[in-house]
Design a protein around this motif. Structure first.
Motif, PDB file in Angstrom:
ATOM      1  N   ILE A 533       0.840  -1.209   0.000  1.00 25.48           N
ATOM      2  CA  ILE A 533       0.000   0.000   0.000  1.00 25.48           C
ATOM      3  C   ILE A 533       0.870   1.252   0.000  1.00 25.48           C
ATOM      4  O   ILE A 533       0.609   2.215  -0.744  1.00 25.48           O
ATOM      5  CB  ILE A 533      -0.939  -0.033   1.225  1.00 25.48           C
ATOM      6  CG1 ILE A 533      -1.919  -1.214   1.108  1.00 25.48           C
ATOM      7  CG2 ILE A 533      -1.697   1.270   1.356  1.00 25.48           C
ATOM      8  CD1 ILE A 533      -2.771  -1.422   2.335  1.00 25.48           C
ATOM      9  N   LEU A 534       1.939   1.276   0.815  1.00 28.35           N
ATOM     10  CA  LEU A 534       2.815   2.448   0.849  1.00 28.35           C
ATOM     11  C   LEU A 534       3.533   2.646  -0.481  1.00 28.35           C
ATOM     12  O   LEU A 534       3.713   3.788  -0.941  1.00 28.35           O
ATOM     13  CB  LEU A 534       3.818   2.299   1.992  1.00 28.35           C
ATOM     14  CG  LEU A 534       3.246   2.383   3.415  1.00 28.35           C
ATOM     15  CD1 LEU A 534       4.335   2.130   4.446  1.00 28.35           C
ATOM     16  CD2 LEU A 534       2.596   3.745   3.655  1.00 28.35           C
ATOM     17  N   LYS A 535       3.978   1.567  -1.097  1.00 27.77           N
ATOM     18  CA  LYS A 535       4.636   1.696  -2.401  1.00 27.77           C
ATOM     19  C   LYS A 535       3.664   2.214  -3.455  1.00 27.77           C
ATOM     20  O   LYS A 535       4.004   3.083  -4.290  1.00 27.77           O
ATOM     21  CB  LYS A 535       5.186   0.328  -2.813  1.00 27.77           C
ATOM     22  CG  LYS A 535       5.961   0.367  -4.113  1.00 27.77           C
ATOM     23  CD  LYS A 535       6.516  -1.007  -4.461  1.00 27.77           C
ATOM     24  CE  LYS A 535       7.271  -0.956  -5.778  1.00 27.77           C
ATOM     25  NZ  LYS A 535       7.790  -2.297  -6.173  1.00 27.77           N
ATOM     26  N   LYS A 536       2.446   1.712  -3.400  1.00 25.61           N
ATOM     27  CA  LYS A 536       1.421   2.170  -4.340  1.00 25.61           C
ATOM     28  C   LYS A 536       1.089   3.640  -4.106  1.00 25.61           C
ATOM     29  O   LYS A 536       0.907   4.428  -5.063  1.00 25.61           O
ATOM     30  CB  LYS A 536       0.184   1.285  -4.165  1.00 25.61           C
ATOM     31  CG  LYS A 536      -0.913   1.508  -5.185  1.00 25.61           C
ATOM     32  CD  LYS A 536      -2.033   0.503  -4.923  1.00 25.61           C
ATOM     33  CE  LYS A 536      -3.202   0.739  -5.873  1.00 25.61           C
ATOM     34  NZ  LYS A 536      -4.311  -0.213  -5.616  1.00 25.61           N
ATOM     35  N   LEU A 537       1.018   4.045  -2.823  1.00 24.30           N
ATOM     36  CA  LEU A 537       0.737   5.438  -2.495  1.00 24.30           C
ATOM     37  C   LEU A 537       1.883   6.347  -2.916  1.00 24.30           C
ATOM     38  O   LEU A 537       1.670   7.472  -3.391  1.00 24.30           O
ATOM     39  CB  LEU A 537       0.467   5.555  -0.995  1.00 24.30           C
ATOM     40  CG  LEU A 537       0.122   6.948  -0.471  1.00 24.30           C
ATOM     41  CD1 LEU A 537      -1.181   7.446  -1.094  1.00 24.30           C
ATOM     42  CD2 LEU A 537      -0.005   6.925   1.055  1.00 24.30           C
ATOM     43  N   LYS A 538       3.109   5.857  -2.749  1.00 26.56           N
ATOM     44  CA  LYS A 538       4.266   6.658  -3.140  1.00 26.56           C
ATOM     45  C   LYS A 538       4.287   6.902  -4.646  1.00 26.56           C
ATOM     46  O   LYS A 538       4.580   8.019  -5.115  1.00 26.56           O
ATOM     47  CB  LYS A 538       5.545   5.949  -2.696  1.00 26.56           C
ATOM     48  CG  LYS A 538       6.812   6.719  -3.013  1.00 26.56           C
ATOM     49  CD  LYS A 538       8.035   5.950  -2.543  1.00 26.56           C
ATOM     50  CE  LYS A 538       9.305   6.713  -2.897  1.00 26.56           C
ATOM     51  NZ  LYS A 538      10.524   5.969  -2.467  1.00 26.56           N
ATOM     52  N   ASP A 539       4.000   5.879  -5.433  1.00 26.41           N
ATOM     53  CA  ASP A 539       3.986   6.040  -6.884  1.00 26.41           C
ATOM     54  C   ASP A 539       2.891   7.007  -7.337  1.00 26.41           C
ATOM     55  O   ASP A 539       3.049   7.723  -8.334  1.00 26.41           O
ATOM     56  CB  ASP A 539       3.796   4.683  -7.560  1.00 26.41           C
ATOM     57  CG  ASP A 539       4.954   3.737  -7.265  1.00 26.41           C
ATOM     58  OD1 ASP A 539       6.036   4.225  -6.911  1.00 26.41           O
ATOM     59  OD2 ASP A 539       4.754   2.498  -7.375  1.00 26.41           O
ATOM     60  N   THR A 540       1.787   7.010  -6.575  1.00 21.76           N
ATOM     61  CA  THR A 540       0.663   7.863  -6.975  1.00 21.76           C
ATOM     62  C   THR A 540       0.849   9.302  -6.511  1.00 21.76           C
ATOM     63  O   THR A 540       0.550  10.255  -7.246  1.00 21.76           O
ATOM     64  CB  THR A 540      -0.652   7.290  -6.412  1.00 21.76           C
ATOM     65  OG1 THR A 540      -0.795   5.931  -6.829  1.00 21.76           O
ATOM     66  CG2 THR A 540      -1.851   8.101  -6.888  1.00 21.76           C
ATOM     67  N   ALA A 541       1.331   9.490  -5.291  1.00 22.17           N
ATOM     68  CA  ALA A 541       1.348  10.825  -4.677  1.00 22.17           C
ATOM     69  C   ALA A 541       2.679  11.539  -4.784  1.00 22.17           C
ATOM     70  O   ALA A 541       2.772  12.708  -4.395  1.00 22.17           O
ATOM     71  CB  ALA A 541       0.960  10.701  -3.203  1.00 22.17           C
ATOM     72  N   GLU A 542       3.727  10.897  -5.260  1.00 28.68           N
ATOM     73  CA  GLU A 542       5.037  11.547  -5.300  1.00 28.68           C
ATOM     74  C   GLU A 542       5.050  12.780  -6.207  1.00 28.68           C
ATOM     75  O   GLU A 542       5.636  13.818  -5.844  1.00 28.68           O
ATOM     76  CB  GLU A 542       6.101  10.536  -5.738  1.00 28.68           C
ATOM     77  CG  GLU A 542       7.515  11.053  -5.562  1.00 28.68           C
ATOM     78  CD  GLU A 542       8.557   9.976  -5.807  1.00 28.68           C
ATOM     79  OE1 GLU A 542       9.749  10.229  -5.541  1.00 28.68           O
ATOM     80  OE2 GLU A 542       8.171   8.869  -6.261  1.00 28.68           O
ATOM     81  N   PRO A 543       4.425  12.765  -7.374  1.00 20.80           N
ATOM     82  CA  PRO A 543       4.440  14.002  -8.193  1.00 20.80           C
ATOM     83  C   PRO A 543       3.683  15.164  -7.555  1.00 20.80           C
ATOM     84  O   PRO A 543       3.925  16.329  -7.883  1.00 20.80           O
ATOM     85  CB  PRO A 543       3.783  13.563  -9.506  1.00 20.80           C
ATOM     86  CG  PRO A 543       3.907  12.075  -9.531  1.00 20.80           C
ATOM     87  CD  PRO A 543       3.799  11.664  -8.106  1.00 20.80           C
TER      88      PRO A 543
END
Length: 700
Positions: A533-543
């Motif tokens: 979940i954290l990896k998925k959130l990082k890919d989505t919210a990093e930009p």
């Protein structure tokens, strides 16, 4: 003089009030010797040495003196011999002065040999038959008389010599050991005689002892040209290293139509095929003889053994050096190809001959592809699994259940292994919108049951909505050959939409046990894996990291760095644009949640735990304390929190995991170590019972 001698040897005494002469070894009153009386010892007398005064049967236990002796035995009724010399062994046991005489057995002697005199104390010859042989009567090169038979002692072993020297005995030089005249004469006759037929000794014992049980195994093939279908026949060749013999066994395929025979070739030496063909019987012999005179002397021949074997026919046999992968051997006219061998054979040739190439010869055609097994479509009668079992064989068997999974996932103590979800119907009907259902998924057999909560004034009767059973996924063809797909535990999570028999449900919540179970088994439930979940959130919210910080700062105007769950949920849903399921958002919130610290009354918690233990009749407190003490290697009275929890789980304490964790935490010291003795004493409802109801202190 005669009277003086008479009085020295005997004395007057009384027996049954009658005066009579008694022996001179009878002591006086009190056991004291009489004047001029010398008592003779009944056993051997040994000089006192250093150390404890142990008795002879302890000090000389299992110590034996061994003497070499012989005796002459007359043979009156035989002209060839007048007497015999029979050699024997005399054993003197130091512990009790017993003597044993044993004659070693001689092959083909015709005499009963072995024990001549069994072990016991032997009396001296007359006139001293009232006394027994002791160690003082034995020496080298002397004669002893045992029951009227005269034995000549000629020597003894080294232990006996050393012992007699320590006793102060001067040893005589060893005597000559005479030979038996008849045996010596018989030996001369045997040596002068020549056998009537020539004998040649062939020693194969060494080879047998070195290689007994060692067998080389080769996998062979024989292409039988005379068979109807010209098919190759598989064979197994065994080469016995102990005697260089070979046997061959045929591998008969199933349903081949051939008769099963024990052996293709019985065990024997396999001769190499001669260019001239087979030899006639009698051509090959193990010995060669020569006729010295021919028929010159009375038409009678004189035969002697030919050591050089002139004119002998030598036949060669197959040896281990002739056998290797790819070689062709001739087995009585049949050409057999050696194609492969086992690991022992490879190691043998690698060690003895240095061969490293053991590439097998391909002799089998690749097997045809297995035809795919097709099943008829489901007919609708019975279950799909039951109908499928009727297509597996002629004997009908019920479908097998996963018994191992049932035993692992069945209810055990406080572990229910049931996932419960709160669900609502997905419908536009105002009557069905507010209906609430409890969906229970049983992990032991993948079955599902649905229970509807009772709500007042709705006009709908609550209770059981769906009987427990496996539910097929929608959109599948009913009558088909492939097995249907059923709902699994991975298909159920908060936010999922499922269709059970035409009813669409939305899972809106789950109980605490379900969340904990899914978070502990993240390999099965990816929606509860915080790493994914954290990896998925990082890919989505990093930009959009700066925008997200501003949104969270606006939601926390007091800068407490803590927000409520509902604003947090809405923010995550808006950031991910619906890419996260409701269960993933709940898992993320549970991971970053701030748990309120509260103090629970210890007595109340112990009372509840004791009540639970009492209901389940748990009384193994002594065993529990013993296991804690065993794991405490340093005997300091404390153990780690997790180790105590594991031990309690092994005893299957009927306590919920949260209650057990809270109890262990309350008994921790300053170093986060659990004082297990106080913990066990607090749970012991037999000796330290706590009232079941106490007031809980609530902060104002």
């Amino acid at each position: 003089l005669g009277k003086e001698k008479f009085h020295k040897s005997q004395h007057w005494g009384f027996c049954n009030n009658v005066a009579m002469l008694v022996a001179e070894d009878k002591p006086g009153i009190g056991g004291e010797p009489l004047p001029d009386q010398k008592l003779k010892p009944e056993y051997s007398v040994f000089p006192k040495g250093m150390g404890s005064d142990a008795p002879a049967w302890v000090a000389f236990d299992k110590q034996v003196l061994s003497f070499d002796a012989y005796f002459e035995e007359e043979v009156p009724d035989k002209n060839q011999e007048l007497y015999r010399i029979r050699h024997c062994k005399i054993y003197f046991y130091l512990e009790d002065d017993t003597i044993q005489v044993i004659e070693p057995q001689v092959k083909n002697s015709g005499i009963t040999q072995g024990t001549i005199v069994r072990r016991h104390r032997i009396p001296l010859p007359p006139p001293h038959e009232d006394q027994f042989y002791t160690i003082d009567h034995f020496n080298i090169n002397i004669e002893v008389i045992l029951y009227a038979r005269r034995y000549k002692i000629i020597d003894c072993d080294q232990f006996t010599k050393n012992f007699l020297r320590k006793m102060g005995v001067r040893l005589n030089p060893p005597a000559y050991r005479p030979d038996d005249p008849y045996t010596k004469e018989r030996q001369k006759i045997l040596e002068s005689m020549k056998p009537l037929r020539p004998y040649e000794r062939i020693d194969t014992l060494k080879q047998f002892l070195e290689h007994d049980g060692q067998v080389l195994r080769f996998f062979c093939v024989w292409d039988d040209p005379e068979s109807m279908f010209h098919d190759p026949r598989e064979l197994v060749l065994h080469y016995y290293l102990s005697d260089d013999t070979i046997d061959i066994k045929e591998i008969i395929p199933v349903n081949s139509g051939r008769d099963a025979v024990p052996l293709f070739l019985r065990r024997d030496k396999l001769p190499k095929y001669a260019p001239t063909g087979l030899y006639q019987p009698g051509t090959i012999t193990s010995r060669t003889v020569l006729n010295v005179f021919g028929k010159l002397v009375g038409n009678r021949g004189r035969y002697i053994l030919d050591n050089r074997k002139t004119g002998a026919v030598h036949q060669e046999f197959y040896r281990d050096s002739d056998l290797k992968i790819g070689a062709v051997i001739n087995v009585w006219g049949r050409k057999i190809i050696l194609c492969d061998c086992d690991e022992f054979t490879k190691e043998y040739y690698r060690t003895k001959y240095g061969i490293e190439d053991f590439t097998p010869v391909a002799y089998k055609a690749p097997p045809p592809p297995k035809p795919e097994k097709t099943f008829p479509p489901y007919t609708g009668f019975g279950s799909e699994e039951d109908s499928l079992c009727s297509c597996m064989g002629l004997l009908l068997k019920p479908p097998q259940k996963d018994f191992r999974k049932f035993m692992e996932k069945d209810r055990s103590g406080t572990e229910s292994n049931i996932l419960r979800f709160l669900a609502k119907l997905v419908t536009d009907s105002p009557i069905d919108k507010d209906r609430k259902f409890i969906i229970s998924y049983f992990l032991s057999d993948d079955t599902i049951s649905i229970f509807e909560q009772v709500q007042q004034n709705t006009g709908i009767l609550g209770g059981k909505f769906l009987e427990r059973g496996r539910i097929k996924k929608p959109g599948q063809q009913l009558f088909k050959s492939e097995p249907s797909e059923y709902f699994k535990a991975q298909d159920l999570f908060v936010g999922a939409r499922v269709c059970f028999h035409g009813h669409n449900f939305l899972l809106v919540d789950a109980d605490e046990y379900t969340f904990n179970y899914m978070e502990k088994h993240t390999n099965e439930f990816c929606v509860a894996d915080i790493g994914i979940i954290l990896k998925k959130l990082k890919d989505t919210a990093e930009p959009r990291s700066r925008e997200i910080r501003q949104v969270f700062a606006a939601a926390d105007p007091e800068h407490s760095k803590v927000i409520e769950y509902e604003p947090f949920r809405n923010l995550i849903a808006s950031i991910t644009d619906g890419a996260f399921s409701e269960h993933e958002i709940i898992t993320l919130g549970r991971y970053y949640s701030v748990r309120e610290e509260y103090e629970m009354d210890l007595h109340f918690l112990l009372a509840v735990a004791q009540e639970q233990l009492k209901k389940n009749s748990f009384e193994n407190f002594e065993q529990l304390s013993a296991v804690f003490l065993y794991n405490d290697r340093e005997k300091c009275g404390v153990l780690p929190h997790e180790m105590c929890r594991t031990i309690c789980k092994s005893f299957k304490l009927p306590l919920a995991d949260d209650d057990l964790q809270a109890l262990l935490t309350m008994f921790e010291d300053d170093h986060k170590q659990v004082e297990y003795k106080k913990f066990v004493d607090g749970l012991n409802w037999r000796e330290n019972q706590i009232p079941a109801f106490q007031t809980i202190k609530v902060k104002p």
